[in-house]
Design an enzyme around this catalytic site. Structure first.
Site, PDB file in Angstrom:
ATOM      1  N   ASP A 177       0.812  -1.226   0.000  1.00  0.00           N
ATOM      2  CA  ASP A 177       0.000   0.000   0.000  1.00  0.00           C
ATOM      3  C   ASP A 177       0.844   1.274   0.000  1.00  0.00           C
ATOM      4  OD1 ASP A 177      -2.242  -1.643   0.084  1.00  0.00           O
ATOM      5  OD2 ASP A 177      -2.256  -1.661   2.272  1.00  0.00           O
ATOM      6  N   LYS A 205       1.929   1.999  -5.128  1.00  0.00           N
ATOM      7  CA  LYS A 205       2.484   1.410  -6.348  1.00  0.00           C
ATOM      8  C   LYS A 205       1.574   1.647  -7.551  1.00  0.00           C
ATOM      9  CE  LYS A 205       2.486  -2.560  -4.259  1.00  0.00           C
ATOM     10  NZ  LYS A 205       2.168  -2.147  -2.886  1.00  0.00           N
ATOM     11  N   GLY A 226      -4.462  -4.427  -3.773  1.00  0.00           N
ATOM     12  CA  GLY A 226      -5.486  -3.408  -4.023  1.00  0.00           C
ATOM     13  C   GLY A 226      -4.776  -2.138  -4.413  1.00  0.00           C
ATOM     14  N   HIS A 227      -4.951  -1.707  -5.646  1.00  0.00           N
ATOM     15  CA  HIS A 227      -4.234  -0.543  -6.153  1.00  0.00           C
ATOM     16  C   HIS A 227      -5.242   0.513  -6.587  1.00  0.00           C
ATOM     17  CE1 HIS A 227      -0.964  -3.713  -7.269  1.00  0.00           C
ATOM     18  NE2 HIS A 227      -0.995  -3.465  -5.979  1.00  0.00           N
ATOM     19  N   THR A 228      -5.149   1.684  -5.985  1.00  0.00           N
ATOM     20  CA  THR A 228      -6.097   2.757  -6.287  1.00  0.00           C
ATOM     21  C   THR A 228      -5.451   3.792  -7.192  1.00  0.00           C
ATOM     22  OG1 THR A 228      -7.143   2.430  -4.146  1.00  0.00           O
ATOM     23  CG2 THR A 228      -7.583   4.520  -5.241  1.00  0.00           C
ATOM     24  N   GLN A 250       2.144  -5.955  -3.151  1.00  0.00           N
ATOM     25  CA  GLN A 250       2.643  -6.073  -1.755  1.00  0.00           C
ATOM     26  C   GLN A 250       3.960  -5.305  -1.570  1.00  0.00           C
ATOM     27  OE1 GLN A 250       1.563  -9.517  -3.188  1.00  0.00           O
ATOM     28  NE2 GLN A 250      -0.405  -8.655  -2.661  1.00  0.00           N
ATOM     29  N   THR A 281       3.016 -12.584   3.030  1.00  0.00           N
ATOM     30  CA  THR A 281       2.192 -13.252   2.027  1.00  0.00           C
ATOM     31  C   THR A 281       3.017 -14.400   1.455  1.00  0.00           C
ATOM     32  OG1 THR A 281       0.748 -12.943   0.114  1.00  0.00           O
ATOM     33  CG2 THR A 281       2.807 -11.656   0.129  1.00  0.00           C
ATOM     34  N   THR A 300      -9.835  -5.172   1.457  1.00  0.00           N
ATOM     35  CA  THR A 300     -10.689  -5.687   2.535  1.00  0.00           C
ATOM     36  C   THR A 300     -11.362  -4.583   3.338  1.00  0.00           C
ATOM     37  OG1 THR A 300      -8.756  -5.745   3.970  1.00  0.00           O
ATOM     38  CG2 THR A 300      -9.310  -7.786   2.837  1.00  0.00           C
ATOM     39  N   ARG A 353      -5.770   0.417   8.291  1.00  0.00           N
ATOM     40  CA  ARG A 353      -4.337   0.125   8.289  1.00  0.00           C
ATOM     41  C   ARG A 353      -3.686   0.678   9.546  1.00  0.00           C
ATOM     42  NH1 ARG A 353      -3.829   2.477   2.208  1.00  0.00           N
ATOM     43  NH2 ARG A 353      -4.673   0.692   1.076  1.00  0.00           N
ATOM     44  N   SER A 386      -0.029  13.739  -4.028  1.00  0.00           N
ATOM     45  CA  SER A 386      -1.478  13.562  -3.831  1.00  0.00           C
ATOM     46  C   SER A 386      -1.879  12.288  -4.570  1.00  0.00           C
ATOM     47  CB  SER A 386      -2.265  14.771  -4.371  1.00  0.00           C
ATOM     48  OG  SER A 386      -2.846  14.486  -5.627  1.00  0.00           O
TER      49      SER A 386
HETATM   50  P1  GDP Z   1      -0.648   0.223  -3.582  1.00  0.00           P
HETATM   51  O1  GDP Z   1      -1.253  -1.023  -3.027  1.00  0.00           O
HETATM   52  O2  GDP Z   1       0.808   0.311  -3.322  1.00  0.00           O
HETATM   53  O3  GDP Z   1      -0.986   0.467  -5.024  1.00  0.00           O
HETATM   54  O4  GDP Z   1      -1.296   1.404  -2.755  1.00  0.00           O
HETATM   55  P2  GDP Z   1      -2.874   1.599  -2.441  1.00  0.00           P
HETATM   56  O5  GDP Z   1      -3.522   2.090  -3.680  1.00  0.00           O
HETATM   57  O6  GDP Z   1      -3.414   0.416  -1.782  1.00  0.00           O
HETATM   58  O7  GDP Z   1      -2.782   2.719  -1.316  1.00  0.00           O
HETATM   59  C1  GDP Z   1      -2.235   3.951  -1.546  1.00  0.00           C
HETATM   60  C2  GDP Z   1      -3.314   5.009  -1.332  1.00  0.00           C
HETATM   61  O8  GDP Z   1      -2.713   6.290  -1.255  1.00  0.00           O
HETATM   62  C3  GDP Z   1      -4.306   5.104  -2.471  1.00  0.00           C
HETATM   63  O9  GDP Z   1      -5.558   5.443  -1.963  1.00  0.00           O
HETATM   64  C4  GDP Z   1      -3.762   6.224  -3.344  1.00  0.00           C
HETATM   65  O10 GDP Z   1      -4.759   6.905  -4.060  1.00  0.00           O
HETATM   66  C5  GDP Z   1      -3.161   7.128  -2.306  1.00  0.00           C
HETATM   67  N1  GDP Z   1      -1.971   7.881  -2.722  1.00  0.00           N
HETATM   68  C6  GDP Z   1      -0.981   7.512  -3.567  1.00  0.00           C
HETATM   69  N2  GDP Z   1      -0.022   8.458  -3.608  1.00  0.00           N
HETATM   70  C7  GDP Z   1      -0.410   9.442  -2.779  1.00  0.00           C
HETATM   71  C8  GDP Z   1       0.176  10.693  -2.373  1.00  0.00           C
HETATM   72  O11 GDP Z   1       1.261  11.069  -2.779  1.00  0.00           O
HETATM   73  N3  GDP Z   1      -0.537  11.434  -1.467  1.00  0.00           N
HETATM   74  C9  GDP Z   1      -1.727  11.038  -0.963  1.00  0.00           C
HETATM   75  N4  GDP Z   1      -2.347  11.797  -0.100  1.00  0.00           N
HETATM   76  N5  GDP Z   1      -2.303   9.870  -1.331  1.00  0.00           N
HETATM   77  C10 GDP Z   1      -1.646   9.093  -2.207  1.00  0.00           C
HETATM   78  P1  IMO Z   2      -0.855  -4.206  -2.214  1.00  0.00           P
HETATM   79  O1  IMO Z   2      -0.416  -4.741  -3.563  1.00  0.00           O
HETATM   80  C1  IMO Z   2      -0.941  -4.641   2.103  1.00  0.00           C
HETATM   81  C2  IMO Z   2      -1.088  -8.704   3.717  1.00  0.00           C
HETATM   82  C3  IMO Z   2      -2.354  -9.137   4.405  1.00  0.00           C
HETATM   83  C4  IMO Z   2      -1.781 -10.104   5.432  1.00  0.00           C
HETATM   84  C5  IMO Z   2      -0.640 -10.765   4.681  1.00  0.00           C
HETATM   85  C6  IMO Z   2      -0.978 -12.116   4.091  1.00  0.00           C
HETATM   86  O2  IMO Z   2      -2.145  -3.501  -2.241  1.00  0.00           O
HETATM   87  O3  IMO Z   2       0.255  -3.449  -1.591  1.00  0.00           O
HETATM   88  P2  IMO Z   2      -2.487 -12.856   2.010  1.00  0.00           P
HETATM   89  O4  IMO Z   2      -3.938 -12.680   1.746  1.00  0.00           O
HETATM   90  O5  IMO Z   2      -1.606 -12.296   0.955  1.00  0.00           O
HETATM   91  O6  IMO Z   2      -2.116 -14.277   2.340  1.00  0.00           O
HETATM   92  O7  IMO Z   2      -2.209 -12.026   3.384  1.00  0.00           O
HETATM   93  O8  IMO Z   2      -0.276  -9.864   3.640  1.00  0.00           O
HETATM   94  N1  IMO Z   2      -1.260  -8.200   2.325  1.00  0.00           N
HETATM   95  C7  IMO Z   2      -1.175  -6.910   1.989  1.00  0.00           C
HETATM   96  N2  IMO Z   2      -0.997  -5.804   2.759  1.00  0.00           N
HETATM   97  N3  IMO Z   2      -1.023  -4.520   0.752  1.00  0.00           N
HETATM   98  C8  IMO Z   2      -1.183  -5.612  -0.026  1.00  0.00           C
HETATM   99  O9  IMO Z   2      -1.139  -5.554  -1.361  1.00  0.00           O
HETATM  100  C9  IMO Z   2      -1.302  -6.871   0.586  1.00  0.00           C
HETATM  101  N4  IMO Z   2      -1.474  -8.131   0.145  1.00  0.00           N
HETATM  102  C10 IMO Z   2      -1.436  -8.929   1.207  1.00  0.00           C
HETATM  103  O10 IMO Z   2      -3.025  -8.067   4.998  1.00  0.00           O
HETATM  104  O11 IMO Z   2      -1.218  -9.370   6.497  1.00  0.00           O
HETATM  105 MG    MG Z   3      -2.831  -1.643  -1.833  1.00  0.00          MG
END
Ligand code: GDP
Ligand code: IMO
Ligand code: MG
Length: 432
Positions: free
Chosen positions: A13, A16, A40-42, A224, A239, A301, A305, A415
């Protein structure tokens, strides 16, 4: 000019998805190489939010080819549901734009059931998995009983493999007191989904090889983060795959020489979802502030966090183990308004100073972080698009992090919006 691998350097998170989407305007191919729909990538593009799990984050751009590599565990139903959801948002997804490796293992409904059942056995010490069946599916791959995408072509083979697989799993489920899963049920579900998936199946290693021969630019997208790596992370609270950049090669079917630059996506503080050690975790109002301001709720999920200060020791280690060339520092804007910011520069264990994260789970649970305190800033960095827009204290924070982790900040994100990104060095041009 070279290819770039993007990996997470913390517990996932890190942002990426946003960075891969941004970089994919410079890429011809974007390939996922490990993990599954636990990710989960937003992405936020002109105010519109896209949530991706299995689809590579380049899918929202016209032009780049998206590949789900052999290192990914593919839940065919989750994939079809995601394709439908993203199509509804106006993104065209065709077999010309998306390919799935013929040798990628499948996640079946029984894997989710096993994931839940195993978590139950862990009582008050669960891993806190996403319950998507990731671990059990990787176990089946290594145990040589997995069904793979290419098996969908042959119903007879599918049934035979399923019968063998379920002999094993039903014995386990029965032993755990969980309901058994019938072969017929899974078989029928697979027969219903195969015609949807098969058009996307491709010999992706050849597609990758062809792309390389044509001098196309490839972006390898990791899910991850290094601290969740099955070898190098906070085992067993990890994981079931490798996040290190070396996995980008095996997980997509190219040699290691195909990767020229490894970009480690790094949050300006730290978060973790699920259980396990987290030395810099803050259970006070600062932790709450980071969680609220950073909207730290899981994309997959919806879980809250855990939040804490930047851990320079863990990130420095991730850089070495993951092969990271430079980092993209994200969410610096979340720190706006803090008077003081702490950075973990070492750990203390039994009165001794450690400059690394030890492997033992006993030791990991007992670490006390050693902090350095730096000054914060009151100005906003949110949406800054140039280095000159940043307050001096923020620049100082970034420079100090570079020193502590031993790697340059190649990109800075200010952002969630796609274009609120400051490029210091183009990783496609800077590679070895
Ligand atoms: P990933 O799993 O590594 O792709 O990250 P996630 O998407 O799960 O979580 C990152 C969150 O931070 C998302 O809601 C993004 O929209 C947000 N985000 C990414 N870069 C920035 C940033 O520079 N500033 C802020 N405030 N939010 C960000
Ligand atoms: P992104 O790509 C954050 C965590 C789970 C749990 C552990 C094992 O969005 O960064 P699993 O279901 O993979 O067997 O769970 O890994 N986990 C993550 N935490 N970001 C993720 O992916 C994750 N994928 C798995 O919360 O602690
Ligand atoms: Mg994520």
């Amino acid at each position: 000019m070279g290819n770039v691998a993007v990996i997470g350097s913390q517990w996932g998170d890190e942002g990426k998805g946003k960075i891969v989407d941004w970089l994919s305007s410079r890429a011809d191919v974007v390939v996922r190489f490990q993990g599954g729909h636990n990710a989960g990538h937003t992405l936020v593009i002109d105010g519109v939010t896209y949530k991706l799990h299995l689809l590579p984050s380049g899918i929202v751009r016209d032009g780049a080819l998206s590949i789900i590599g052999n290192g990914v565990v593919v839940d065919p139903w989750a994939l079809m549901a995601e394709i439908e959801a993203i199509r509804k948002q106006g993104v065209e997804i065709t077999p010309e734009r998306l390919m799935v490796a013929e040798n990628a293992p499948l996640i079946l409904p029984v894997h989710g059931a096993l994931d839940e059942a195993m978590e139950m056995t862990r009582g008050n010490k669960p891993i806190g998995t996403t319950k998507r069946g990731i671990g059990p599916a990787y176990e089946d791959k290594v145990a040589r009983r997995a069904l793979r995408v290419c098996d969908l072509e042959y119903p007879d083979v599918m049934r035979r493999k399923l019968e063998r697989m379920m002999l094993h799993h039903n014995a386990l489920l029965k032993g755990l007191g969980a309901p058994e899963v019938s072969v017929d049920e899974i078989y029928d579900q697979l027969m219903a989904v195969r015609d949807d998936i098969l058009p996307f199946m491709a010999v992706t290693w050849q597609v990758m090889d062809q792309a390389r021969q044509e001098g196309k630019k490839i972006l390898f997208e990791g899910a991850q983060g290094m601290m969740l790596d099955v070898d190098h992370g906070t085992y067993p609270y990890v994981t079931s795959s490798n996040m290190a950049a070396a996995q980008a090669a095996t997980g997509s079917g190219v040699g290691p020489d195909a990767i020229n630059f490894v970009l480690g996506i790094t949050k300006a503080y730290t978060t973790r979802v699920g259980s396990g050690p987290f030395p810099t975790e803050l259970e006070d109002e600062v932790g709450q502030f980071l969680g609220e301001k950073g909207h730290e709720f899981g994309t997959t999920t919806g879980r809250k966090r855990r939040c804490g200060w930047f851990d320079a020791v863990a990130v420095r280690q991730a850089i070495k183990l993951g092969g990271i060339t430079g980092i993209a520092l994200t969410k610096i804007d979340v720190l706006d308004g803090l008077k003081e910011i702490k950075i973990c520069v070492g750990y203390e264990l039994d009165g001794q100073r450690l400059d690394y994260l030890p492997a033992s789970q006993v030791k990991q649970a007992d670490l006390t972080p050693v902090y350095e305190t730096v000054e914060g800033w009151s100005e906003s960095t949110c949406g800054a698009r140039s280095w000159a827009d940043l307050p001096a204290a923020a620049v100082k924070y970034v420079r100090h992090i570079e020193e502590l982790i031993g790697a340059p900040v190649t990109l800075l994100s200010t952002s969630p919006e796609r274009d609120d990104t400051i490029l210091m060095q183009d990783p496609f041009m800077a590679g070895r």
